[in-house]
Design a protein around this motif. Sequence first.
Motif, PDB file in Angstrom:
ATOM      1  N   ASN A   1       0.822  -1.216   0.000  1.00  0.00           N
ATOM      2  CA  ASN A   1       0.000   0.000   0.000  1.00  0.00           C
ATOM      3  C   ASN A   1       0.854   1.263   0.000  1.00  0.00           C
ATOM      4  N   LYS A   2       2.001   1.221   0.677  1.00  0.00           N
ATOM      5  CA  LYS A   2       2.893   2.378   0.676  1.00  0.00           C
ATOM      6  C   LYS A   2       3.550   2.563  -0.681  1.00  0.00           C
ATOM      7  N   ILE A   3       3.964   1.458  -1.279  1.00  0.00           N
ATOM      8  CA  ILE A   3       4.668   1.529  -2.562  1.00  0.00           C
ATOM      9  C   ILE A   3       3.741   2.015  -3.674  1.00  0.00           C
ATOM     10  N   ARG A   4       2.492   1.512  -3.688  1.00  0.00           N
ATOM     11  CA  ARG A   4       1.570   1.873  -4.769  1.00  0.00           C
ATOM     12  C   ARG A   4       1.243   3.362  -4.778  1.00  0.00           C
ATOM     13  N   GLN A   5       1.476   4.058  -3.675  1.00  0.00           N
ATOM     14  CA  GLN A   5       1.191   5.488  -3.601  1.00  0.00           C
ATOM     15  C   GLN A   5       2.371   6.345  -4.049  1.00  0.00           C
ATOM     16  N   LYS A   6       3.556   5.735  -4.120  1.00  0.00           N
ATOM     17  CA  LYS A   6       4.756   6.525  -4.398  1.00  0.00           C
ATOM     18  C   LYS A   6       5.489   6.097  -5.668  1.00  0.00           C
ATOM     19  N   ALA A   7       5.490   4.803  -5.941  1.00  0.00           N
ATOM     20  CA  ALA A   7       6.302   4.301  -7.050  1.00  0.00           C
ATOM     21  C   ALA A   7       5.610   4.504  -8.395  1.00  0.00           C
ATOM     22  N   GLY A   8       6.406   4.463  -9.459  1.00  0.00           N
ATOM     23  CA  GLY A   8       5.856   4.556 -10.801  1.00  0.00           C
ATOM     24  C   GLY A   8       5.468   3.193 -11.339  1.00  0.00           C
ATOM     25  N   LYS A   9       6.205   2.159 -10.939  1.00  0.00           N
ATOM     26  CA  LYS A   9       5.927   0.779 -11.315  1.00  0.00           C
ATOM     27  C   LYS A   9       6.427  -0.115 -10.185  1.00  0.00           C
ATOM     28  N   LYS A  10       6.007  -1.368 -10.225  1.00  0.00           N
ATOM     29  CA  LYS A  10       6.455  -2.292  -9.203  1.00  0.00           C
ATOM     30  C   LYS A  10       6.757  -3.639  -9.831  1.00  0.00           C
ATOM     31  N   ILE A  11       7.884  -4.222  -9.420  1.00  0.00           N
ATOM     32  CA  ILE A  11       8.258  -5.561  -9.872  1.00  0.00           C
ATOM     33  C   ILE A  11       8.335  -6.475  -8.655  1.00  0.00           C
ATOM     34  N   ILE A  12       7.630  -7.586  -8.717  1.00  0.00           N
ATOM     35  CA  ILE A  12       7.672  -8.579  -7.650  1.00  0.00           C
ATOM     36  C   ILE A  12       8.306  -9.851  -8.211  1.00  0.00           C
ATOM     37  N   MET A  13       9.429 -10.248  -7.633  1.00  0.00           N
ATOM     38  CA  MET A  13      10.073 -11.480  -8.072  1.00  0.00           C
ATOM     39  C   MET A  13       9.556 -12.646  -7.241  1.00  0.00           C
ATOM     40  N   MET A  14       9.125 -13.680  -7.926  1.00  0.00           N
ATOM     41  CA  MET A  14       8.580 -14.844  -7.245  1.00  0.00           C
ATOM     42  C   MET A  14       9.699 -15.672  -6.616  1.00  0.00           C
ATOM     43  N   PRO A  15       9.405 -16.429  -5.559  1.00  0.00           N
ATOM     44  CA  PRO A  15      10.410 -17.309  -4.957  1.00  0.00           C
ATOM     45  C   PRO A  15      10.864 -18.373  -5.947  1.00  0.00           C
TER      46      PRO A  15
END
Length: 221
Positions: free
Chosen positions: A9-23
């Motif tokens: 929730n914090k990142i979605r308000q500030k970042a331009g994009k988000k990358i999540i690497m799976m385990p």
Amino acid sequence: MDISISDFNKIRQKAGKKIIMMPDNVQALSNEVKEKKLMLEQQMLSQSIPIPVYFAPFNKNLEHIINDITSTPIQNNVQNKTALGQLLLSVNANGYHITVDGQNGVANKNSKVSTIQGEFVPNPFAMQQLESGGDSNILPLILITANLKTFGIINDYPLNADTAVLMALIEIFSKLHTTVSTTPKYRLGFLLSDSGLLLNFQGSKKWIEMDDSLALRVIKY
């Protein structure tokens, strides 16, 4: 593995994009960890996210970048809590710029959801109706349905138990149809659709929208 609902929730308000690497091995995760990730998944699906979110399979190069930008020689030093420490951290930290080729991401309004359907041929009772001018389509229909679980952060393919049950029922009823005395006087339909509870049964919804109204009217169960 490090991201929580609060972090997201914090990142979605500030970042331009988000990358999540799976385990590296999702199946090896404990049930407790999987449950936390599924809660994150539900949170992500239940809110409007203004930024693109990318899910990347485990990759050694990406892991190196993540480790590189989240650890610096002074990160664990008490100086981090001072203004000087923050300045040194910003100078020593490695910066990466990620670009994505192609057009801007837009919502896909024409997504295709896989649906597989089948039906046993009319039994001898139905054939007699046909010979007398009847229509097998007016016979009451018993529709047996199941949903595939192929969408989500964690896909436990071995847990598609409802699909396995559907396959077993098809095999059982196919044997019943080989004997006149055990052949049911119903149409038996089978529907296997993708996107179940997670996406509000979009596969079943698409099938209902595409199928003819007559078939829906004669569904007995």
